[in-house]
Design a protein around this motif. Structure first.
Motif, PDB file in Angstrom:
ATOM      1  N   HIS A 142      -6.215   0.026   4.245  1.00 26.69           N
ATOM      2  CA  HIS A 142      -6.385   0.087   5.696  1.00 26.69           C
ATOM      3  C   HIS A 142      -7.366  -0.331   6.465  1.00 26.69           C
ATOM      4  O   HIS A 142      -6.679  -1.009   7.110  1.00 26.69           O
ATOM      5  CB  HIS A 142      -7.196   2.577   5.221  1.00 26.69           C
ATOM      6  CG  HIS A 142      -5.815   3.177   4.902  1.00 26.69           C
ATOM      7  ND1 HIS A 142      -4.855   3.877   5.417  1.00 26.69           N
ATOM      8  CD2 HIS A 142      -5.949   4.093   4.015  1.00 26.69           C
ATOM      9  CE1 HIS A 142      -4.147   4.534   4.780  1.00 26.69           C
ATOM     10  NE2 HIS A 142      -5.176   4.998   4.121  1.00 26.69           N
ATOM     11  N   ASP A 187       1.840   4.051   2.963  1.00 21.69           N
ATOM     12  CA  ASP A 187       1.014   4.601   1.676  1.00 21.69           C
ATOM     13  C   ASP A 187       2.053   6.186   0.832  1.00 21.69           C
ATOM     14  O   ASP A 187       1.776   6.158  -0.016  1.00 21.69           O
ATOM     15  CB  ASP A 187       0.067   5.453   2.614  1.00 21.69           C
ATOM     16  CG  ASP A 187      -1.917   6.038   2.392  1.00 21.69           C
ATOM     17  OD1 ASP A 187      -1.584   5.469   1.408  1.00 21.69           O
ATOM     18  OD2 ASP A 187      -2.012   6.295   3.381  1.00 21.69           O
ATOM     19  N   HIS A 238       1.150   5.151  -2.674  1.00 17.83           N
ATOM     20  CA  HIS A 238       0.699   5.619  -4.300  1.00 17.83           C
ATOM     21  C   HIS A 238       2.404   6.012  -4.581  1.00 17.83           C
ATOM     22  O   HIS A 238       3.138   7.292  -3.990  1.00 17.83           O
ATOM     23  CB  HIS A 238      -0.513   6.628  -3.587  1.00 17.83           C
ATOM     24  CG  HIS A 238      -1.279   5.538  -2.753  1.00 17.83           C
ATOM     25  ND1 HIS A 238      -2.686   6.198  -3.408  1.00 17.83           N
ATOM     26  CD2 HIS A 238      -1.688   6.173  -1.002  1.00 17.83           C
ATOM     27  CE1 HIS A 238      -4.009   5.126  -2.397  1.00 17.83           C
ATOM     28  NE2 HIS A 238      -3.373   4.764  -1.436  1.00 17.83           N
ATOM     29  N   HIS A 278       0.852  -1.524  -0.191  1.00 20.61           N
ATOM     30  CA  HIS A 278      -0.279   0.430  -0.263  1.00 20.61           C
ATOM     31  C   HIS A 278       1.174   1.040  -0.206  1.00 20.61           C
ATOM     32  O   HIS A 278       1.608   1.794   0.724  1.00 20.61           O
ATOM     33  CB  HIS A 278      -0.693  -0.283   1.322  1.00 20.61           C
ATOM     34  CG  HIS A 278      -1.630   1.054   1.256  1.00 20.61           C
ATOM     35  ND1 HIS A 278      -2.698   0.922   2.521  1.00 20.61           N
ATOM     36  CD2 HIS A 278      -1.836   2.125   0.663  1.00 20.61           C
ATOM     37  CE1 HIS A 278      -3.146   2.378   1.816  1.00 20.61           C
ATOM     38  NE2 HIS A 278      -3.130   2.915   1.104  1.00 20.61           N
ATOM     39  N   HIS A 281      -9.226   1.216  -0.789  1.00 21.56           N
ATOM     40  CA  HIS A 281      -9.552   1.607   0.708  1.00 21.56           C
ATOM     41  C   HIS A 281     -10.876   2.147   0.751  1.00 21.56           C
ATOM     42  O   HIS A 281     -11.827   2.206   0.366  1.00 21.56           O
ATOM     43  CB  HIS A 281      -8.888   3.167  -0.386  1.00 21.56           C
ATOM     44  CG  HIS A 281      -7.415   3.469   0.243  1.00 21.56           C
ATOM     45  ND1 HIS A 281      -7.207   3.145  -1.433  1.00 21.56           N
ATOM     46  CD2 HIS A 281      -7.004   4.233  -0.132  1.00 21.56           C
ATOM     47  CE1 HIS A 281      -5.357   3.389  -1.082  1.00 21.56           C
ATOM     48  NE2 HIS A 281      -5.392   4.034  -0.016  1.00 21.56           N
TER      49      HIS A 281
END
Ligand code: HPA
Ligand code: ZN
Length: 346
Positions: free
Chosen positions: A229, A286, A27, A25, A205
């Motif tokens: 999450h 993240d 981005h 996870h 998510h």
């Protein structure tokens, strides 16, 4: 866990850093460091609202997800060429490998960039080349997950899916990101059903800021295999049972939760309770350039705050390989490597 001797508490940070792991996870646009934003902005003649790298970094104070997304979006405006997308991803991979990440599943979105006039093909080709070259350049593997932007319509997500179909083989999965509250998973029921038919792996998510009901609908309506999450699940006992029973992984991001005020301090984080309840939890960064650390920083700070042990560390690393979309042979190889590190760690 297979280590022969107990690991002393003061050696735990070194173990956390040394252990092989997967990151599931992150981005990639959230790995753009301020100096890269400035250098790409200059090369591509994109004006920025901040006078210096330092001023930009000082603006990284957030009250919630939306306040972060606004500044994150400003950073993405400097990305223009296939080489920019390659360079951003390659820099992340180098940084991740230094944290002993052996495999990364990288989130990106094309809608942000097509909204700035860059084609989906430019984005995907640049990102994919970095993943393709990851074994030779960094000694690791990487794959791509395209996230639809949930603040936009389902029709826009369908358009995005159409644009990437000629590049289908370069993308392993589809996810769902951006402003969560008010944009529940079921808004994307049809486009996720289509993505499923096309053979994409599915994630979303859910339960970052919005309630546990978003996690239920990501599972039951979108039929995702992992929840990104998912920290709000701790408030719903029936959901916790479901996640344990069906072995649905959660890709947890503790420093993100801290920086976006989902928790007020790391000592309040549910990671340890989730792991001890039998949830297949993993630790991830993240948006590491914005949230104060890459994956090892997430491990080290969270373990210190929650008093977690080497046993938890092994379980989290093991979960990261088990929850990944790699094939069985590669998974076995990485798990053997993990076991080797725990057996020989002094
Ligand atoms: N949550 C939702 N969308 C995002 C995030 C996040 O933490 N980072 C980038 N897009
Ligand atoms: Zn995220």
């Amino acid at each position: 866990m297979t280590n022969k001797k107990p690991i002393a508490a003061d050696r735990l940070p070194a173990l956390l850093r040394a252990m092989p792991k997967a990151e599931l996870h992150m981005h990639v646009e959230g790995s753009l460091e301020p100096d890269m934003i400035f250098s790409m902005g200059q090369c591509n003649r994109v004006p920025l609202a901040f006078p210096s790298v330092e001023a930009l970094r000082q603006a990284y104070v957030f009250d919630n997800l939306q306040s972060f997304l606004d500044i994150y979006h400003a950073g993405t405006t400097v990305l223009k060429t296939e080489q920019d997308f390659f360079a951003m991803t390659d820099a992340y991979l180098a940084r991740a490998r230094a944290d002993n990440v052996l495999h990364a599943e990288i989130f990106f979105d094309t809608q942000t960039h097509t909204g700035h006039g860059t084609s989906a093909e430019t984005v995907v080709k640049g990102l994919y080349r970095a993943c393709e070259e990851a074994p030779a350049r960094h000694g690791m593997t990487a794959s791509l997950i395209l996230c639809f932007l949930r603040h936009l319509s389902e029709e826009a997500a369908f358009e995005c899916l159409e644009q990437v179909l000629p590049l289908r083989e370069k993308i392993v999965g589809i996810g769902l990101a951006s402003s969560e509250v008010g944009h529940p998973p079921e808004k994307f029921a049809k486009v996720f059903a289509r993505a499923r038919q096309l053979g994409f792996r599915l994630v979303a998510h859910a339960g970052e800021e919005a309630p546990a009901s978003y996690i239920w609908s990501a599972l039951d309506v979108l039929k995702v295999e992992r929840i990104d999450h998912g920290v709000q699940a701790i408030r719903d006992a029936a959901l916790m049972q479901r996640l344990v029973h069906d072995r649905i992984p959660l890709t947890v991001c503790p420093l993100s939760n801290l920086k976006l005020c989902v928790v007020t301090h790391l000592g309040q984080h549910s990671l340890k309770r989730m792991l001890e309840a039998g949830i297949v939890a993993t630790v991830n960064s993240d948006d590491p350039a914005y949230f104060g650390g890459y994956i090892n920083e997430n491990f080290v700070q969270t373990f210190a705050a929650l008093g977690m042990t080497a046993q938890h560390a092994y379980q989290l690393a093991r979960n990261s390989f088990d929850a990944s979309f790699i094939d069985g042979a590669l998974r076995n190889k990485y798990v053997q490597h993990l076991d080797g590190v725990f057996e020989t760690f002094e």
